[in-house]
Design a protein around this motif. Structure first.
Motif, mmCIF file in Angstrom:
data_model
loop_
_atom_site.group_PDB
_atom_site.id
_atom_site.type_symbol
_atom_site.label_atom_id
_atom_site.label_comp_id
_atom_site.label_asym_id
_atom_site.label_seq_id
_atom_site.Cartn_x
_atom_site.Cartn_y
_atom_site.Cartn_z
ATOM 1 N N GLY A 52 8.242 29.699 32.599
ATOM 2 C CA GLY A 52 8.112 30.052 33.001
ATOM 3 C C GLY A 52 7.829 31.255 33.906
ATOM 4 N N SER A 53 6.398 31.130 34.158
ATOM 5 C CA SER A 53 5.270 31.992 34.216
ATOM 6 C C SER A 53 4.332 31.455 35.306
ATOM 7 N N ARG A 73 -6.835 38.997 38.595
ATOM 8 C CA ARG A 73 -5.848 40.044 37.932
ATOM 9 C C ARG A 73 -4.927 39.022 37.039
ATOM 10 N N ILE A 74 -4.234 38.059 37.617
ATOM 11 C CA ILE A 74 -3.495 37.222 37.189
ATOM 12 C C ILE A 74 -4.602 36.759 35.417
ATOM 13 N N ALA A 75 -4.973 36.601 36.013
ATOM 14 C CA ALA A 75 -6.675 35.877 34.002
ATOM 15 C C ALA A 75 -6.391 37.084 33.861
ATOM 16 N N PRO A 80 2.543 37.101 30.275
ATOM 17 C CA PRO A 80 2.829 36.083 30.828
ATOM 18 C C PRO A 80 4.420 36.477 31.918
ATOM 19 N N ARG A 81 3.774 36.347 32.953
ATOM 20 C CA ARG A 81 5.039 36.915 34.086
ATOM 21 C C ARG A 81 5.526 35.356 35.267
ATOM 22 N N SER A 82 6.668 36.117 35.407
ATOM 23 C CA SER A 82 7.582 35.090 36.249
ATOM 24 C C SER A 82 6.881 34.959 38.018
#
Length: 226
Positions: A52-53, A73-75, A80-82
């Motif tokens: 889901g992410s 930024r994601i790391a 957890p983001r979709s």
């Protein structure tokens, strides 16, 4: 990673070469560029969809500062983001960064004007048209129904379709409708839209889910496509 980023190609298509102004709703362009950065990272094998992410699969830099900033930024994100969450979060301020980068490379120039005596308005007329010319040539070739486009051109066509950018290709009426159908065919044929199973690859579902999130965001911003 070398060459012109997908987000840069979208922006150049969306801005008038002479006036230096956006020719489409800025909200959809901003959403499209945010999705383009995520697609770029997925194609480069840096991020993938999991449970889901979007997660970092490979933290090594690509060599493109704006894209690498998003990767970092994601790391660094604790939650957890979709795909939908990242498309919305990344769109803020991204256009200004990409315009600044294009100005620094001499592709466009920044014209700072004052309206009503105190309102600053920036325009970005074209300086070096070669980048956009190549982008338009690749899309034109893809729209003719010739050979299957390469992966990056297919990704660009998918983004153009999702952001409703047919008008910036100079197409209206039946020609625009035909172009939309062809862009959808390219997107589906490449596995970047429609039903894509996780068994097909890591990249295809990751890109397809970002594109689906982009489509929903554009629908919410502009209303359903007629």
């Amino acid at each position: 990673m070398t060459g012109v980023a997908l987000a840069e190609e979208l922006l150049l298509l969306a801005y008038d070469d002479e006036t230096g102004k956006a020719t489409m709703p800025r909200i959809s362009l901003d959403l499209g560029m945010a999705a383009a950065v995520l697609v770029e990272l997925a194609l480069a094998g840096r991020i993938a969809y999991s449970d889901g992410s979007l997660v970092v699969a490979d933290p090594s830099p690509t060599g493109e500062p704006i894209i690498d900033d998003v990767l970092a930024r994601i790391a660094a994100d604790d939650s957890p983001r979709s795909p939908s969450s990242w498309v919305q979060r990344l769109r803020h301020g991204l256009r200004d960064r990409i315009l600044g980068d294009l100005c620094g490379r001499g592709v466009v120039r920044d014209v700072d004007e004052t309206e009503l005596g105190y309102i600053h308005v920036h325009r970005y007329p074209m300086v070096d048209p070669s980048v956009e010319q190549d982008t338009r040539r690749r899309l034109a070739d893809a729209l003719t129904g010739g050979p299957v486009p390469d992966e990056r051109t297919a990704a660009l066509a998918t983004l153009v379709c999702a952001v409703r950018m047919e008008s910036v290709l100079g197409l209206t009426g039946d020609a625009a409708a035909d172009a939309h159908r062809r862009l959808e065919e390219i997107a589906g044929g490449a596995g970047f839209s429609g039903t894509v199973g996780m068994d097909d690859s890591i990249v295809r579902p990751s890109v397809a889910l970002v594109i689906a999130a982009l489509g929903r965001a554009v629908d919410q911003a502009l209303g359903k496509r007629a």
